[in-house]
Motif scaffolding. Structure first.
Motif, PDB file in Angstrom:
ATOM      1  N   ALA A  80       0.824  -1.207   0.000  1.00  0.00           N
ATOM      2  CA  ALA A  80       0.000   0.000   0.000  1.00  0.00           C
ATOM      3  C   ALA A  80       0.857   1.256   0.000  1.00  0.00           C
ATOM      4  O   ALA A  80       0.543   2.243  -0.685  1.00  0.00           O
ATOM      5  CB  ALA A  80      -0.928  -0.008   1.218  1.00  0.00           C
ATOM      6  N   ASP A  81       1.965   1.233   0.739  1.00  0.00           N
ATOM      7  CA  ASP A  81       2.860   2.401   0.805  1.00  0.00           C
ATOM      8  C   ASP A  81       3.538   2.652  -0.534  1.00  0.00           C
ATOM      9  O   ASP A  81       3.690   3.808  -0.958  1.00  0.00           O
ATOM     10  CB  ASP A  81       3.913   2.190   1.905  1.00  0.00           C
ATOM     11  N   GLY A  91       2.019   7.397  -6.763  1.00  0.00           N
ATOM     12  CA  GLY A  91       0.873   8.113  -7.297  1.00  0.00           C
ATOM     13  C   GLY A  91      -0.306   7.238  -7.651  1.00  0.00           C
ATOM     14  O   GLY A  91      -1.078   7.555  -8.555  1.00  0.00           O
ATOM     15  N   GLY A  92      -0.426   6.100  -6.957  1.00  0.00           N
ATOM     16  CA  GLY A  92      -1.555   5.211  -7.195  1.00  0.00           C
ATOM     17  C   GLY A  92      -1.327   4.160  -8.255  1.00  0.00           C
ATOM     18  O   GLY A  92      -2.236   3.386  -8.576  1.00  0.00           O
ATOM     19  N   GLN A  93      -0.115   4.095  -8.810  1.00  0.00           N
ATOM     20  CA  GLN A  93       0.186   3.096  -9.832  1.00  0.00           C
ATOM     21  C   GLN A  93       0.423   1.723  -9.197  1.00  0.00           C
ATOM     22  O   GLN A  93       0.964   1.622  -8.096  1.00  0.00           O
ATOM     23  CB  GLN A  93       1.439   3.483 -10.613  1.00  0.00           C
ATOM     24  N   ASP A  94       0.056   0.677  -9.903  1.00  0.00           N
ATOM     25  CA  ASP A  94       0.348  -0.685  -9.464  1.00  0.00           C
ATOM     26  C   ASP A  94       1.656  -1.133 -10.113  1.00  0.00           C
ATOM     27  O   ASP A  94       1.658  -1.854 -11.120  1.00  0.00           O
ATOM     28  CB  ASP A  94      -0.793  -1.635  -9.836  1.00  0.00           C
ATOM     29  N   LEU A  95       2.761  -0.687  -9.565  1.00  0.00           N
ATOM     30  CA  LEU A  95       4.062  -1.009 -10.129  1.00  0.00           C
ATOM     31  C   LEU A  95       4.474  -2.429  -9.759  1.00  0.00           C
ATOM     32  O   LEU A  95       4.148  -2.910  -8.673  1.00  0.00           O
ATOM     33  CB  LEU A  95       5.119  -0.037  -9.600  1.00  0.00           C
ATOM     34  N   PRO A  96       5.207  -3.112 -10.639  1.00  0.00           N
ATOM     35  CA  PRO A  96       5.768  -4.411 -10.265  1.00  0.00           C
ATOM     36  C   PRO A  96       6.733  -4.219  -9.092  1.00  0.00           C
ATOM     37  O   PRO A  96       7.589  -3.338  -9.121  1.00  0.00           O
ATOM     38  CB  PRO A  96       6.518  -4.853 -11.527  1.00  0.00           C
TER      39      PRO A  96
END
Length: 421
Positions: free
Chosen positions: A323-324, A330-335
């Motif tokens: 979550a952090d 900025g709300g991206q779902d990064l790998p």
């Protein structure tokens, strides 16, 4: 204004300056009463300035830039929760040392002399020539304890302890014990250990050679012979030597103490040479590596050493980490990758000790807090200082890249470390 009045004014100004310098609210070091220079660098009534040193770039193309994002993520949450006893963390970001020794020292000097940081967290590079300078300047520094400089100095801390100890310290046994579980035991099994021709590589060979032997393996090959400055174009000589190292036969396991570009080259060559045993390294836990077919194929089947909970864990601590990272991006779902966690846990250990130091954050109070620090249940297991400046925290796991995804091959657990000789 008469001379006497000017003298009185000057005296009053001097008295005010001394009073300000001795005020606890300005972060003075109580060990040096009355010393104007004792104001704690980087600490104000409302903030604590922290910087980092990270290999954002390198000659091989390898990058640890996400270490900076991991640190930012942890500091953002700390600030959202009120900071350290009301002081916000002023994280100015990380300097890029390009994995260059000269740039590493230059980055350390800049952070201290120009930016005037209280701490360096994270420090993540294969070179740490700035260590002596940071120790001399009494700058609390936090990073992955894979270099000798994280083992022994008073002001330098590994987020999972000391991983390359001096004699008298201990060695983390996660890797050899994990490989033994995969092979069904170490008795009668052989291992080859490969590293770069560098100080870090040579020390890694010395450390892991002892660790695997202590676990019951026959160490058939242990060399720091691969050039550190450039990835070889031809791996055939290395492959031939390794595959015949166990009395003319291939070892049961081959572990590489190198970075991704070298691992891709070596493992590809070994597979082409017909090797069917266990392959392992400590660096290639990065979903971003799966984007390219060639990279995914080269690392398929490789067991990667982790010294933290795998991202596949469902623990509350891992959920918080994810979550952090998402919030910081900025709300991206990064790998997710291990560099993110390196930065995150370096920042986390700094924050934990700083919180324990109390409201009057000075260098003396920080170091005193570190001398009796301990906590439990973190993403790297149980932590304790100054134990961690001599010993590993002893915990870890192995994950295997299989069919385009990582799977836990040996769950996160803690092992009793062994004495380093």
């Amino acid at each position: 204004m008469s001379r006497s009045i000017r003298a009185l004014a000057a005296a009053a100004a001097a008295l005010a300056l001394v009073s300000a310098c001795n005020s606890p609210s300005h972060g003075t070091d109580p060990g040096k009463p009355g010393d104007a220079a004792a104001i704690t660098r980087g600490v104000t009534d409302t903030s604590v300035k922290v910087g980092g040193i990270v290999s954002m770039t390198s000659s091989s193309g390898y990058s640890k830039k996400d270490t900076d994002l991991g640190a930012k993520a942890r500091y953002l949450r700390a600030n959202a929760e009120g900071g350290i006893h009301g002081r916000k963390i002023d994280y100015i970001g990380a300097e890029d040392d390009g994995q260059d020794p000269g740039k590493n020292l230059a980055a350390a000097r800049k952070l201290v002399q120009q930016d005037k940081v209280f701490a360096v967290a994270p420090m993540s590079s294969v070179t740490f020539t700035g260590a002596d300078f940071l120790e001399q300047e009494k700058v609390p520094t936090f990073g992955w304890g894979t270099l000798p400089s994280f083992c022994g100095p008073k002001y330098i801390y590994g987020f999972n302890g000391c991983l390359v100890p001096s004699p008298g310290g201990t060695i983390n046994q996660t890797w050899p014990e994990g490989i033994a579980k995969i092979l069904g035991g170490a008795q009668g099994k052989s291992v080859a250990i490969v590293a770069n021709d560098s100080d870090a590589g040579k020390f890694g060979i010395r450390t892991f050679q002892q660790g695997f032997a202590s676990a019951g393996f026959k160490v058939a090959y242990a060399k720091a012979s691969v050039p550190a400055t450039a990835v070889p174009n031809d791996w055939s000589a290395y492959v031939k030597e390794i595959l015949g190292s166990d009395e003319g036969q291939a070892p049961d396991a081959i572990v590489s103490v190198m970075q991704t570009p070298n691992n891709i080259g070596l493992f590809t060559a070994l597979k082409r040479g017909g090797y069917k045993g266990v392959l392992s390294d400590p660096t290639d836990y990065d979903p971003g590596l799966l984007a390219k077919d060639a990279t995914r194929q080269a690392l398929d089947g490789v067991h990667v050493l982790l010294q933290f909970e795998p991202f596949e864990s469902t623990s509350p601590k891992m959920a918080q980490f994810k979550a952090d990272i998402k919030a910081a991006s900025g709300g991206q779902d990064l790998p997710l990758n291990m560099h993110m966690l390196t930065g995150y846990m370096s920042a986390d250990l700094f924050l934990a000790i700083a919180q324990k130091a109390g409201k009057d954050l000075t260098l003396t109070h920080f170091q005193n807090a570190a001398q009796s620090f301990s906590d439990t249940g973190t993403l790297v297991g149980d932590r304790a200082e100054p134990k961690g400046q001599k010993d590993s925290f002893g915990c870890g796991a192995l994950v295997q890249l299989k069919n385009g995804a990582y799977e836990v091959s040996v769950p996160f657990t803690c092992h009793e470390p062994i004495p380093f000789k």
